[in-house]
Design a protein around this motif. Structure first.
Motif, short mmCIF file in Angstrom:
data_model
loop_
_atom_site.label_atom_id
_atom_site.label_comp_id
_atom_site.label_asym_id
_atom_site.label_seq_id
_atom_site.Cartn_x
_atom_site.Cartn_y
_atom_site.Cartn_z
N PRO A 1 35.06 50.13 61.96
CA PRO A 1 33.66 49.74 62.00
C PRO A 1 33.19 49.20 60.66
O PRO A 1 33.79 49.49 59.62
CB PRO A 1 32.96 51.07 62.30
N LYS B 1 30.28 53.22 58.17
CA LYS B 1 30.75 54.58 58.41
C LYS B 1 29.67 55.54 57.95
O LYS B 1 28.90 55.22 57.04
CB LYS B 1 32.03 54.86 57.62
N GLY C 1 30.20 59.93 61.92
CA GLY C 1 30.93 58.93 62.72
C GLY C 1 30.11 58.37 63.86
O GLY C 1 30.63 58.15 64.97
N HIS D 1 29.03 55.52 64.56
CA HIS D 1 29.39 54.22 65.14
C HIS D 1 30.63 54.29 66.02
O HIS D 1 31.18 53.27 66.41
CB HIS D 1 29.51 53.15 64.05
N ALA D 2 31.02 55.50 66.36
CA ALA D 2 32.14 55.66 67.30
C ALA D 2 31.66 55.53 68.74
O ALA D 2 32.44 55.22 69.62
CB ALA D 2 32.81 57.02 67.09
N ASP E 1 28.99 49.18 69.54
CA ASP E 1 29.86 49.34 68.38
C ASP E 1 31.18 48.62 68.63
O ASP E 1 31.43 48.09 69.70
CB ASP E 1 30.05 50.84 68.08
N GLU F 1 38.27 57.05 61.77
CA GLU F 1 37.99 55.67 61.35
C GLU F 1 36.48 55.44 61.16
O GLU F 1 36.08 54.42 60.61
CB GLU F 1 38.49 54.67 62.41
N TYR F 2 35.68 56.36 61.66
CA TYR F 2 34.22 56.14 61.70
C TYR F 2 33.45 57.02 60.71
O TYR F 2 32.26 56.82 60.50
CB TYR F 2 33.70 56.40 63.12
N THR F 3 34.13 58.03 60.14
CA THR F 3 33.43 58.91 59.21
C THR F 3 33.63 58.44 57.77
O THR F 3 34.70 57.94 57.42
CB THR F 3 33.94 60.38 59.33
N THR G 1 31.70 60.02 72.86
CA THR G 1 32.51 58.83 72.56
C THR G 1 33.38 58.45 73.76
O THR G 1 33.49 57.27 74.12
CB THR G 1 33.37 59.10 71.30
N SER H 1 41.37 54.65 57.26
CA SER H 1 40.97 56.02 57.58
C SER H 1 41.54 57.05 56.60
O SER H 1 41.76 58.19 56.95
CB SER H 1 41.38 56.39 59.01
#
Ligand code: PBG
Length: 325
Positions: free
Chosen positions: A80, A83, A87, A89-90, A95, A122-124, A150, A210
């Motif tokens: 994304p 972040k 997270g 945007h998970a 998104d 990957e989103y945090t 999610t 990540s």
């Protein structure tokens, strides 16, 4: 006994294919695809020569090319633009991963199985697979709700299978309930059930952006020393509703694949991970190994151990070769 018995009799090329016990088929392969919200052209991943992150605008073409090669499935990883701590945007309908699923589905239709990696790392902003407390603990239960949300957003966008990879306790059950409550009872779960805390994921963290800001993943991923524990992990995931179970990484854990398949007889996937890819690539680039032969032997060994399907970054290469043969 010798000389009556001669094992070499059937090893001549004339008979070899008749007596071979395992075969590698392009239909067993799942191709990982990285889709990056921050780029407009494919970007090569430095530690994974020959592998690229795709921009959203090109991800559907990439999927079409994978399908054209005869590979039946992709697994999507989203990178994304933004972040944050939780997270968030998970799981938005607009998104990156949700947009990528829709783009692929509208281009290639139903023929290609679209799986989604379901994890928060990957989103945090801190890069961990769960919510983190002020004391830097990874909080299990608050993470489950986000994973459920999610999963539903992936299914709503059109994902065919969701694949939770965060190794939170109870994640499969939480995701199953969330999917069922939202009318997605036919969306299967492929659980990263026996996922080890492995240094072989190194290149992936560059690929998916990540890497983590502190600590490591040892409080949730498995200790490489353990194998009975893998059977317990798998058993719990099956009880919670997993349809396909995964062992990860693959080659260093063939004993786990073997035991899991033998004991549970479930559809079993193995993830031939980024580090396994990079090692072969690096040696081949130096002229030290025959890439094609080593890849084929590696994947065949993973099948021989008991895997029904293999996630591998070599999927397109193998498919291309099989097509040309
Ligand atoms: C996300 C995730 C990881 C991989 C797949 N999903 C990274 C990690 O757990 O650190 C690794 C895949 C690979 O190395 O190819 N949790």
């Amino acid at each position: 006994m010798f000389p009556t018995t001669r094992m070499r009799r059937l090893r001549t090329s004339k008979f070899r294919s008749l007596v071979s016990e395992t075969a590698l088929d392009v239909k067993d392969l799942i191709c990982p695809v990285f889709v990056d919200e921050t780029i407009t052209e494919p970007v090569e991943i430095k530690s994974m020569p020959g592998y690229f992150r795709q921009p959203l605008s090109m991800v559907a073409d990439e999927a079409a090319c994978i399908l054209e090669l005869g590979i039946p499935a992709v697994i999507l990883f989203g990178i994304p633009e933004k972040k944050d701590e939780t997270g968030s945007h998970a799981y938005g309908d607009n998104d990156i991963i949700q947009k990528a699923i829709r783009a692929i589905k509208s281009k290639v239709g139903e023929e290609l199985v679209v799986m989604t990696d379901l994890c928060l790392c990957e989103y945090t902003s801190h890069g961990h697979c769960g919510i983190v407390s002020k004391k830097h603990e990874i909080l299990n239960d608050p993470t489950l709700e986000i994973l459920g949300k999610t999963a539903v957003s992936h299914a709503r966008a059109g994902a065919d299978i969701v694949a939770p990879s965060g190794m939170m306790d109870g994640m499969v059950g939480a995701i199953r309930s969330a999917l069922d409550e939202n009318d997605f009872k036919d969306v299967p779960i492929m659980s990263y059930a026996a996922k080890y805390c492995s240094a072989f994921y190194g290149p992936f963290r560059e690929a998916a952006g990540s890497g983590f800001a502190f600590g490591d993943r040892a409080s949730y991923q498995m200790d490489p020393a353990n194998s009975d524990e893998a059977l317990r992990e798998v058993e719990l995931d099956i009880e919670e509703g997993a349809d396909i179970i995964m062992v990860k990484p693959a080659l260093p854990y063939l004993d786990i694949i073997y035991r899991v398949k033998k004991k549970f007889k479930m559809p079993t996937a193995a993830y031939h991970v980024s580090g396994e890819y990079s090692m072969i690539k690096a040696a081949a680039q130096n002229g030290w190994l025959d890439e094609r032969k080593v890849v084929y032997e590696s994947l065949l060994s993973i099948k021989r151990a008991g895997a029904d399907m293999i996630l591998t970054y070599f999927a397109k290469d193998i498919a291309r070769e099989m097509k040309n043969e």
